[in-house]
Write a protein that holds these residues in place. Structure first.
Motif, PDB file in Angstrom:
ATOM      1  N   MET A   1     -15.705  -6.145  -2.463  1.00 55.25           N
ATOM      2  CA  MET A   1     -15.616  -6.248  -1.010  1.00 55.25           C
ATOM      3  C   MET A   1     -14.763  -7.440  -0.607  1.00 55.25           C
ATOM      4  O   MET A   1     -14.626  -8.404  -1.358  1.00 55.25           O
TER       5      MET A   1
ATOM      6  N   LEU B   1      -6.100  -4.694  -1.316  1.00 63.10           N
ATOM      7  CA  LEU B   1      -5.999  -3.371  -1.913  1.00 63.10           C
ATOM      8  C   LEU B   1      -6.504  -2.346  -0.923  1.00 63.10           C
ATOM      9  O   LEU B   1      -7.358  -2.632  -0.080  1.00 63.10           O
ATOM     10  N   ASP B   2      -5.961  -1.150  -1.062  1.00 65.67           N
ATOM     11  CA  ASP B   2      -6.358  -0.049  -0.206  1.00 65.67           C
ATOM     12  C   ASP B   2      -7.871   0.172  -0.294  1.00 65.67           C
ATOM     13  O   ASP B   2      -8.470   0.071  -1.364  1.00 65.67           O
ATOM     14  N   SER B   3      -8.467   0.488   0.866  1.00 61.42           N
ATOM     15  CA  SER B   3      -9.922   0.691   0.912  1.00 61.42           C
ATOM     16  C   SER B   3     -10.393   1.733  -0.093  1.00 61.42           C
ATOM     17  O   SER B   3     -11.435   1.577  -0.732  1.00 61.42           O
ATOM     18  N   VAL B   4      -9.604   2.802  -0.187  1.00 61.53           N
ATOM     19  CA  VAL B   4     -10.026   3.890  -1.084  1.00 61.53           C
ATOM     20  C   VAL B   4     -10.079   3.374  -2.523  1.00 61.53           C
ATOM     21  O   VAL B   4     -11.015   3.671  -3.274  1.00 61.53           O
TER      22      VAL B   4
ATOM     23  N   LEU C   1     -10.544   0.266  -3.443  1.00 67.08           N
ATOM     24  CA  LEU C   1     -11.688  -0.652  -3.555  1.00 67.08           C
ATOM     25  C   LEU C   1     -12.981   0.124  -3.793  1.00 67.08           C
ATOM     26  O   LEU C   1     -13.809  -0.242  -4.637  1.00 67.08           O
ATOM     27  N   MET C   2     -13.139   1.196  -3.033  1.00 65.91           N
ATOM     28  CA  MET C   2     -14.368   1.982  -3.177  1.00 65.91           C
ATOM     29  C   MET C   2     -14.426   2.662  -4.546  1.00 65.91           C
ATOM     30  O   MET C   2     -15.483   2.748  -5.164  1.00 65.91           O
TER      31      MET C   2
ATOM     32  N   ARG D   1     -17.307   2.138  -7.330  1.00 62.39           N
ATOM     33  CA  ARG D   1     -18.086   3.234  -7.926  1.00 62.39           C
ATOM     34  C   ARG D   1     -17.950   3.243  -9.445  1.00 62.39           C
ATOM     35  O   ARG D   1     -18.921   3.453 -10.163  1.00 62.39           O
TER      36      ARG D   1
ATOM     37  N   GLY E   1     -14.282  -2.087   2.320  1.00 61.36           N
ATOM     38  CA  GLY E   1     -12.944  -1.667   2.711  1.00 61.36           C
ATOM     39  C   GLY E   1     -12.045  -2.842   3.040  1.00 61.36           C
ATOM     40  O   GLY E   1     -12.501  -3.953   3.268  1.00 61.36           O
ATOM     41  N   LEU E   2     -10.764  -2.546   3.064  1.00 59.37           N
ATOM     42  CA  LEU E   2      -9.771  -3.565   3.392  1.00 59.37           C
ATOM     43  C   LEU E   2      -9.995  -4.088   4.802  1.00 59.37           C
ATOM     44  O   LEU E   2      -9.918  -5.284   5.056  1.00 59.37           O
TER      45      LEU E   2
ATOM     46  N   PHE F   1       0.849  -1.185   0.000  1.00 61.46           N
ATOM     47  CA  PHE F   1       0.000   0.000   0.000  1.00 61.46           C
ATOM     48  C   PHE F   1       0.886   1.236   0.000  1.00 61.46           C
ATOM     49  O   PHE F   1       2.086   1.152   0.264  1.00 61.46           O
TER      50      PHE F   1
END
Lengths: 300, 498
Positions: free
Chosen positions: B38, B14-17, B19-20, B24, A193-194, A37
């Motif tokens: 998810m 993967l980073d949450s951002v 993924l989001m 989208r 989210g992760l 990351f």
């Protein structure tokens, strides 16, 4: 024959290391890069995880803080070895020396019911209209009317959060702690989210309980969720939940909880900015978890 | 009727951002009704199920997996969205699995796959190796031949052809090379630097590069040429090419040349090439007499001396521990049980330099040929065919050394056992652990065991870990193979003194 030189292994000195990371390095010899990351590299060392964080990232129990800027070709799956001096060697790119790193411990705080009340009032005011449209912070602060719809995880989590709030109120007021609601494990692995929002929420709760010294309550909550950690959520989330069960999490969450508890009004707003930048909604979700503990402590 | 598609990516974080953002992005695609990316936890599977997004494909996901779920008004749109999400997700991820899916079966197929390749590593049964090497040379490639059992005539012809076409043939029986930082076959992970190595000796190269690395220096290239390159029939052709390559390499400032003693004729050819070079040379012809070399070259007797001459740093002895004689009454011989051929040669050099009479199954000049059973100082190269017929090389399978080690324990005349552990790619992943287990069950600290470890901290086995395991097992670990042999000689003297 190629004449170009490959870059030499780059040495880095870690300046801070968490207790969990220290344990992992002491007990591991080899593994691999499990995730890469912007803010850090997750290492899976003999099935134990820790994280090498890059410059500017926060300290934490699983973190090995370095001045690393990134930009090297470290990829998921890259081989990692740990030497006897706790040097971490990643592929042929990076050597992280940890011997001289300071041990990170969670910051402490002095607080009273009065300072807590001040802190709660301040944070509630600041959070109105600020919370993100996804995650679980909508379960703790009012959602904005412009929201088109509440997220799916919100509906799944609300019954659990309600029963957890009631359990906390009765537990914090009593010397006898009852078992937590049977559905509390439903939060594990819940949401986007992760680190799923439900996990972050539980982490916030556990850290707030540890900070106020109610390890008895966090231990009972831990007993209820620990058997399901590995099966019900991912390994990175599992790592953070395990460290939270020991009362430690990301330094920024500790600071946020401390500022609210201590009524440090000037620091709450900037710290809220930092919290809101953690993950997509992770910071908010963990703060929401902490809030249901702190609110249950609020003097009536 | 809507079309639903799920895809599961195993162990992908993967980073949450991100993924989001991917969620989208695909949600907004034409004809897509709903989409989500998810972690595949049970709770999230329930959310996906409630949103009419989960299919049987998604239900196999675990908590550490990623589910891409799409629902679209028609199947092509669902496929399009799923493909787009997949490509967005996989972009930053290592392509390791994909690249190993299809391995080319021929040299031609390999070149078709990778037209920019400039070297072929050939590891096929010896009788086919020369033919493959010819194909590679004709395709304009440099060649490394790992295979042995190639005739010396074929080797000479291949190398002559390579010289004509400005290519190099490394080998046959070339076990070690590090080219531009890429370890090939048995090789160690070493830092980049300004020292180039040319070696007709696999473990000789490994010992020198590891001593250089542990002294804090680095390697530009280490070029193996095969054990027979400096013989009369081959004439040192690949060594000459290697000298020219390193001479023209701006990254290389100092060249170390390692070999068994060459023929007199070949020495003259090599000496001329060194004389023409603008670089400094350290020459180690193991077990040879001194040679007269040009002013830009220094001759040394051992691998350790080669590394020290280049780095000017002696190997670190601080972690070796105390050398204690645990020998039994009447015991007086050294028994060397080596996995590395050049390391066994270096041990012989040391013993002979102290006036000791040595026998070996792979004797250097001045040593006797070992014939079982015989008393005296014995250095055995366990990589020899006799010990490896139908078995892996002892660097790969440390158990090859077990029986000779047990035999030495039982021999009351053996005072000290010398061992080498060679780390790096290709070698056993934990040779020290194997030895430690054997010692725990069969050894009572008698005779004394002295070991050396050829490796670096960056090797898969981790040098310091291997040393620690040996120390814990009661083994004296010398900082180099030469130091181990010196320590063995010293131990003999300790007995005489007391």
């Amino acid at each position: 024959m190629r004449k170009t030189l490959v870059p030499p292994i780059r040495p880095l000195s870690a300046y801070r290391i968490g207790r969990h990371a220290l344990r992992v390095l002491a007990n591991s010899t080899r593994g691999q890069v499990a995730g890469v990351f912007k803010g850090g590299i997750y290492l899976d060392l003999d099935d134990n995880w820790c994280c090498i964080t890059s410059r500017g990232a926060s300290a934490g129990p699983a973190n090995i803080c370095t001045p690393f800027f990134g930009g090297m070709d470290i990829l998921q799956g890259c081989k990692v070895t740990v030497s006897r001096n706790r040097n971490i060697i990643i592929g042929r790119y990076l050597r992280v020396e940890t011997v001289t790193a300071d041990l990170w411990l969670p910051p402490k705080i002095d607080w009273t019911p009065k300072t807590l009340n001040l802190g709660l009032n301040a944070v509630d005011k600041m959070c109105v209209d600020s919370i993100p449209e996804c995650g679980l912070s909508g379960a703790v602060w009012p959602v904005h009317p412009r929201w088109r719809r509440l997220p799916a995880e919100y509906y799944a989590a609300m019954p659990v959060i309600r029963s957890l709030s009631a359990w906390l109120e009765s537990s914090l007021m009593s010397s006898i702690v009852k078992p937590p609601p049977t559905n509390c494990g439903d939060l594990l692995g819940l949401g986007p989210g992760l680190t799923p929002s439900g996990d972050d929420f539980l982490i916030g709760m556990l850290i707030a309980l540890a900070t106020i010294g109610r390890l008895d309550i966090s231990a009972i909550l831990g007993d209820a969720i620990e058997p399901f950690l590995c099966s019900n959520t991912g390994p990175i989330s599992c790592l953070y939940l395990k460290t939270a069960l020991n009362g430690e999490a990301n330094e920024q969450l500790h600071l946020m909880i401390n500022f609210v508890l201590g009524g440090h009004l000037r620091q709450i707003r900037p710290q809220l900015g930092i919290i809101s930048s953690i993950g997509h909604s992770s910071g908010w979700d963990s703060l929401a978890g902490a809030m249901i503990v702190l609110r249950a402590l609020r003097p009536t | 009727m809507s079309a639903r598609l799920n895809s599961v990516k195993r162990g992908l974080f993967l980073d949450s951002v991100i993924l989001m953002q991917i969620s989208r992005t695909i949600s907004k695609l034409e004809n897509v009704e709903d989409a989500a990316v998810m972690m595949g936890t049970p709770a999230n599977q329930e959310i996906l199920n409630n949103s009419n997004l989960l299919t049987d494909d998604g239900k196999i996901a675990k908590g550490g997996d990623l589910i891409i779920a799409v629902r679209a008004s028609d199947e092509p749109s669902a496929h399009l969205a799923l493909n787009q999400a997949t490509s967005l997700i996989e972009r930053p991820v290592i392509l390791k699995e994909q690249s190993s899916d299809v391995l080319p079966a021929t040299l031609r197929a390999a070149l078709d796959d990778n037209p920019n390749a400039n070297l072929a590593l050939i590891s096929v049964p010896g009788e086919f190796a020369a033919a493959e090497a010819w194909k590679a040379l004709r395709a304009g490639l440099d060649v490394m031949i790992f295979s042995d059992n190639v005739s010396i005539e074929a080797e000479a012809q291949l190398k002559q052809e390579a010289r004509k076409s400005n290519r190099i043939v490394m080998g046959p029986d070339c076990g070690t090379a590090i080219l531009a930082g890429v370890p090939l076959a048995f090789a160690n992970e070493v830092p980049a630097g300004n020292i180039g190595i040319i070696g007709a000796s696999g473990t000789g190269i490994q010992e020198v590069v590891c001593l250089i690395a542990r002294a804090g220096f680095g390697i530009s290239h280490a070029i193996g040429v095969g054990g027979r390159d400096l013989s009369d029939p081959v004439g040192g052709l690949s060594t000459l090419t290697a000298i020219e390559l390193l001479d023209s390499d701006p990254a290389t400032e100092h060249i170390v040349l390692i070999s068994k003693p060459p023929s007199e004729r070949v020495v003259k050819v090599i000496t001329k090439a060194i004389n023409r070079s603008r670089k400094f040379f350290t020459v180690c012809f193991l077990g040879s007499a001194d040679y007269v070399l040009p002013n830009n070259a220094v001759s040394v007797k051992t691998l350790k001396a080669a590394a020290v001459n280049v780095t000017k740093i002696q190997p670190d002895t601080s972690s070796a521990g105390d050398l204690v004689s645990t020998g039994r009454a009447g015991a007086k011989w050294i028994r060397g049980l080596y996995s590395g051929g050049s390391l066994s040669s270096e041990a012989q050099v040391i013993l002979i330099s102290h006036g000791l009479k040595v026998a070996s199954n792979s004797p250097i000049v001045g040593a006797d040929l070992y014939v079982e059973p015989s008393a005296g100082h014995v250095i055995i190269d366990l990589g020899d065919d006799k010990y490896t017929v139908g078995r892996p090389h002892p660097m790969i399978e440390p158990a090859v050394r077990d029986q000779p080690l047990l035999d030495a324990f039982q021999d009351p005349s053996v005072k000290v056992i010398l061992l080498d552990l060679v780390l790096g790619y290709g070698s056993s992943l934990d040779p020290a652990d194997h030895i430690a287990s054997l010692l725990q069950q069969n050894w009572n600290n008698d005779p004394t065991i002295i070991a050396s470890v050829t490796g670096t901290e960056y090797d898969p086995q981790v040098f310091s870990r291997q040393v620690d395991i040996l120390h814990a097992a009661g083994v004296y670990v010398a900082p180099s193979n030469a130091d181990a042999a010196e320590a063995a000689v010293k131990l003999l003297s300790m007995q005489y003194d007391s």
